[in-house]
Design a protein around this motif. Sequence first.
Motif, PDB file in Angstrom:
ATOM      1  N   THR A  36      -5.137  59.822   5.751  1.00 22.49           N
ATOM      2  CA  THR A  36      -3.834  59.160   5.865  1.00 22.49           C
ATOM      3  C   THR A  36      -3.968  57.677   5.526  1.00 22.49           C
ATOM      4  O   THR A  36      -5.057  57.096   5.621  1.00 22.49           O
ATOM      5  CB  THR A  36      -3.278  59.300   7.281  1.00 22.49           C
ATOM      6  OG1 THR A  36      -4.124  58.566   8.190  1.00 22.49           O
ATOM      7  CG2 THR A  36      -3.212  60.760   7.706  1.00 22.49           C
ATOM      8  N   GLU A  39      -3.028  55.243   7.313  1.00 26.29           N
ATOM      9  CA  GLU A  39      -3.500  54.562   8.523  1.00 26.29           C
ATOM     10  C   GLU A  39      -5.018  54.645   8.639  1.00 26.29           C
ATOM     11  O   GLU A  39      -5.689  53.661   8.971  1.00 26.29           O
ATOM     12  CB  GLU A  39      -2.850  55.175   9.762  1.00 26.29           C
ATOM     13  CG  GLU A  39      -1.348  54.941   9.887  1.00 26.29           C
ATOM     14  CD  GLU A  39      -0.532  55.956   9.103  1.00 26.29           C
ATOM     15  OE1 GLU A  39       0.721  55.881   9.170  1.00 26.29           O
ATOM     16  OE2 GLU A  39      -1.121  56.820   8.418  1.00 26.29           O
ATOM     17  N   GLN A  40      -5.572  55.811   8.367  1.00 30.36           N
ATOM     18  CA  GLN A  40      -7.028  55.982   8.432  1.00 30.36           C
ATOM     19  C   GLN A  40      -7.742  55.145   7.376  1.00 30.36           C
ATOM     20  O   GLN A  40      -8.871  54.696   7.588  1.00 30.36           O
ATOM     21  CB  GLN A  40      -7.384  57.462   8.251  1.00 30.36           C
ATOM     22  CG  GLN A  40      -6.976  58.346   9.417  1.00 30.36           C
ATOM     23  CD  GLN A  40      -7.161  59.818   9.109  1.00 30.36           C
ATOM     24  OE1 GLN A  40      -6.943  60.266   7.978  1.00 30.36           O
ATOM     25  NE2 GLN A  40      -7.565  60.593  10.102  1.00 30.36           N
ATOM     26  N   GLY A  48      -6.664  52.265   6.345  1.00 28.89           N
ATOM     27  CA  GLY A  48      -6.378  50.847   6.564  1.00 28.89           C
ATOM     28  C   GLY A  48      -5.316  50.287   5.656  1.00 28.89           C
ATOM     29  O   GLY A  48      -5.262  49.077   5.414  1.00 28.89           O
ATOM     30  N   PRO A  73      -1.182  49.692   4.675  1.00 35.62           N
ATOM     31  CA  PRO A  73       0.121  49.583   5.365  1.00 35.62           C
ATOM     32  C   PRO A  73       1.014  50.756   5.012  1.00 35.62           C
ATOM     33  O   PRO A  73       0.923  51.340   3.931  1.00 35.62           O
ATOM     34  CB  PRO A  73       0.679  48.269   4.819  1.00 35.62           C
ATOM     35  CG  PRO A  73       0.041  48.109   3.477  1.00 35.62           C
ATOM     36  CD  PRO A  73      -1.340  48.682   3.616  1.00 35.62           C
ATOM     37  N   THR A  74       1.861  51.135   5.928  1.00 36.99           N
ATOM     38  CA  THR A  74       2.862  52.178   5.677  1.00 36.99           C
ATOM     39  C   THR A  74       4.241  51.563   5.838  1.00 36.99           C
ATOM     40  O   THR A  74       4.469  50.692   6.671  1.00 36.99           O
ATOM     41  CB  THR A  74       2.707  53.352   6.662  1.00 36.99           C
ATOM     42  OG1 THR A  74       2.786  52.847   8.003  1.00 36.99           O
ATOM     43  CG2 THR A  74       1.356  54.030   6.480  1.00 36.99           C
TER      44      THR A  74
END
Length: 299
Positions: free
Chosen positions: A19, A21-22, A24, A26-27
């Motif tokens: 993902t 998030e994993q 590092g 931004p979403t």
Amino acid sequence: MDNRSEIREFLASRRARLTPEQAGLPTFGGIRRVPGLRREEVSLLAGMSVEYYTRVERGSLAGVSDSVLEAIARALQLNEAEHDHLFNLARAAGPAARVRRPPAQGIHASVQRILDGMVGIPAFVQNGRLDVLAANDLGRALYADVFEDPMRPANFARFAFFNPRSKSLYPDWNQAADTSVAMLHAEAGRNPFDKSLTELVGELSTRSEDFRRRWAQHDVRLHRSGVKTLRHPVVGLLEVHFDALELPASPGLTMFTYSAEPGSSSEDGLRLLASWTATTHAPLTEAERGSGLQRWGPC
């Protein structure tokens, strides 16, 4: 094996599990059309153009430098087995891949003598296709159900997916099945032009839905040491430590040895199995070993 297809599906599957998030990144909300990372996100993390990474993921690994492969491995957070698999796929994509030395098909007599000298230690020699090419008497007795199949060489993958007794021998059958498939997938990366391996994978895929589903996940695994739990038909539950010892003089072959914690019930079980083996069955002669015969089987 189709090298380009394997590259494409392996990299896509590793990208899909990671993902933002994993990684590092931004979403910004919203619905993502693909699971895991997008190609442009992998290219950003790896420090290369989207066009170049896209070409790599589509199967064009021939000529790709080690530094680029390392960058992709870091971006996808590959573990050691996956890292090795990526580099093996890159080597297989090169022009010299088809002339690689084929895996050894047998063992030296001295290796059999070493196996036979391991009193109280189950041991066997296995190739990358999970064929058992040699074993000592206690190793053969430990895996009596595997050697029950008259087909030679005995094969752990065929046993796991075709023999219903495998679910009794392996209390955690799913883990054993996952490990078998992951080891075969790693071997396919090392030796994609091994005809016997291709035929084995084809046989397993044709006859077993469980195998097909696992093969499609493109997981790979190193199998160097660890703890294995077995439910032996004669001596019951055993928890044994295994160690894999590569045989440099026989490329592609590995010796596996099993041992139990001193003073444990599993150590008692191995001693009982050794006693049962010595008193119930005569050891195989050299002629019988050479012919592929075996006498082991549950009482």
